[in-house]
Design an enzyme around this catalytic site. Structure first.
Site, PDB file in Angstrom:
ATOM      1  N   CYS A   1       0.811  -1.228   0.000  1.00 56.99           N
ATOM      2  CA  CYS A   1       0.000   0.000   0.000  1.00 56.99           C
ATOM      3  C   CYS A   1       0.846   1.281   0.000  1.00 56.99           C
ATOM      4  O   CYS A   1       0.309   2.362  -0.239  1.00 56.99           O
ATOM      5  CB  CYS A   1      -0.941   0.004   1.193  1.00 56.99           C
ATOM      6  SG  CYS A   1      -1.929  -1.487   1.267  1.00 56.99           S
TER       7      CYS A   1
ATOM      8  N   HIS B   1      -3.406   6.551   3.328  1.00 53.89           N
ATOM      9  CA  HIS B   1      -3.802   5.319   2.637  1.00 53.89           C
ATOM     10  C   HIS B   1      -5.169   4.918   3.178  1.00 53.89           C
ATOM     11  O   HIS B   1      -5.412   4.945   4.381  1.00 53.89           O
ATOM     12  CB  HIS B   1      -2.774   4.217   2.887  1.00 53.89           C
ATOM     13  CG  HIS B   1      -3.279   2.863   2.497  1.00 53.89           C
ATOM     14  ND1 HIS B   1      -3.830   2.622   1.266  1.00 53.89           N
ATOM     15  CD2 HIS B   1      -3.366   1.691   3.175  1.00 53.89           C
ATOM     16  CE1 HIS B   1      -4.229   1.362   1.200  1.00 53.89           C
ATOM     17  NE2 HIS B   1      -3.953   0.780   2.350  1.00 53.89           N
TER      18      HIS B   1
ATOM     19  N   ASN C   1     -10.370  -0.449  -0.114  1.00 55.13           N
ATOM     20  CA  ASN C   1      -8.906  -0.391  -0.003  1.00 55.13           C
ATOM     21  C   ASN C   1      -8.315  -0.903  -1.306  1.00 55.13           C
ATOM     22  O   ASN C   1      -8.420  -2.090  -1.604  1.00 55.13           O
ATOM     23  CB  ASN C   1      -8.463  -1.257   1.184  1.00 55.13           C
ATOM     24  CG  ASN C   1      -6.940  -1.364   1.304  1.00 55.13           C
ATOM     25  OD1 ASN C   1      -6.197  -0.889   0.442  1.00 55.13           O
ATOM     26  ND2 ASN C   1      -6.493  -1.995   2.370  1.00 55.13           N
TER      27      ASN C   1
END
Ligand code: ACO
Length: 334
Positions: A121, A261, A291
């Site tokens: 990520c 994030h 996500n």
């Protein structure tokens, strides 16, 4: 690893951004039909209401190309002027060549060097660090940084603990030489491998079937111990944010927008509390995209710019963490 700017003149700036997300929307109500879950559980535990999912036959590079073209248009940069194309992805088209090579070919970016980085990520912030470093050293003038993921094809649709979380998409940014005090003021990236077992996907890696010869369908999908990651995530993003601010010579009081994030709304809220940053200054897209790992920051950045939230002269702090672990922070001024 750090890039220091003594709080003053940036080397590189973001001259354009773009995004591409799949048209297909998977809502929490849709997921209720697939696993034993509920809109109420997903919303309260994650903040996610829906996510975008790719269809069979699509490739990660398709979305990178779309996002890149939009970013190049905005920046007024021709593909042949690109010196680099760097993609942060853990879901490439193929084991090799790099997804960036397919993007290079499609754009006809014949003068660029194109490669991928695997940093989960934090991938986009890693690409920003690398691209900015190349420009700072005078090895490049202009390039593309992309964060792109197809997580839903590597999701275990029988595991309610993970399948409700992920989405797909790509976001791109054109980097070019800074001309004034607007640009990338700091980048900070880090990694540590002591908890790599908390989030991983064997995929077609050498730890799996190709070397052991043992068939194991679970190799194909993402494995995650969510609540153990949770604690790490908040600490890592707080540290990354503070490091990036220190390197830029700024404090939270100077920050107009935080782009974290987008892993979980509760993580984002806890981060806001730790950084003493009100939620009104935090860009949130998790409700609509879920996500999508390295794509989440460039997607949120592009949306926030196009919605007119981020204005010229404003300071943005982006922070990320991901499996590995990896983490990173960056401050940039538009
Ligand atoms: N629907 C209903 N119940 C569920 C679901 C679901 N989708 N998923 C789990 N549960 C149940 C569990 O089975 C458990 O039940 P039990 O108490 O009877 O055993 C209960 O809910 C609580 O489970 P937890 O895993 O403790 O739930 P938690 O509050 O930690 O939330 C979550 C889980 C959302 C995954 C959270 O831990 C999280 O977001 N963690 C961080 C994830 C992350 O940031 N990952 C890194 C980035 S991703 C990347 O790098 C690719």
């Amino acid at each position: 690893m750090t890039e220091r700017h003594h709080g003053v003149k940036p080397f590189a700036r973001i001259a354009g951004t773009g995004k591409a997300v799949p048209e297909t929307v998977l809502t929490n109500a849709d997921l209720e039909k697939i696993v034993d879950t509920s809109d109420e559980w997903i919303t309260t535990r994650t903040g996610i209401k829906e996510r975008r999912i790719v269809q069979r036959g699509e490739k990660t590079s398709d979305y990178c190309i779309k996002a890149a073209r939009i970013a190049l248009d905005e920046a007024g940069v021709k593909p042949e002027d690109l010196d680099f194309i760097i993609i942060g992805t853990i879901s490439p088209d193929m084991r090799f060549p790099a997804t960036a090579i397919f993007v290079q070919e499609a754009l006809r970016a014949t003068n660029a060097v194109a490669f991928d980085v695997s940093a989960t990520c934090s991938g986009f912030l890693y690409t920003l660090n690398l691209g900015e470093s190349m420009i700072a050293l005078g090895r490049a003038k202009t390039g593309l940084c992309i964060g792109a993921e197809f997580l839903t094809p590597i999701t275990d649709w029988a595991d309610r603990g993970t399948c409700v979380l992920f989405g797909d998409g790509a976001g791109a940014a054109v980097l070019t030489k800074a001309e004034d005090d607007r640009g990338i003021l700091s980048t900070y990236i880090g990694s540590g491998g002591d908890a790599s077992h908390l989030l991983y996907c064997v995929g077609h890696g050498t730890a799996g079937f190709i070397n052991t010869g043992k068939e194991d369908p679970s190799e194909r999908v993402i494995h995650m111990k969510g609540n153990e990651l949770f604690r790490f995530a908040v600490r890592a993003m707080e540290k990354s944010g503070l490091e990036a601010l220190k390197l830029a010579g700024l404090t939270m009081a100077d920050v107009d927008w935080v782009i974290p994030h987008q892993a979980n709304m509760r993580i984002i809220k806890a981060l806001g509390e730790r950084l003493e940053c009100p939620m009104e200054k935090i860009i949130v897209t998790i409700h609509k995209y879920g996500n999508n790992s390295s794509a989440s920051i460039p997607l949120a950045l592009d949306d926030a710019r196009r919605e007119g939230l981020i204005k010229p002269g404003q300071n943005v702090l982006a922070v990320a963490f991901g499996g590995g672990f990896t983490w990173g922070g960056s401050v940039f001024r538009f």
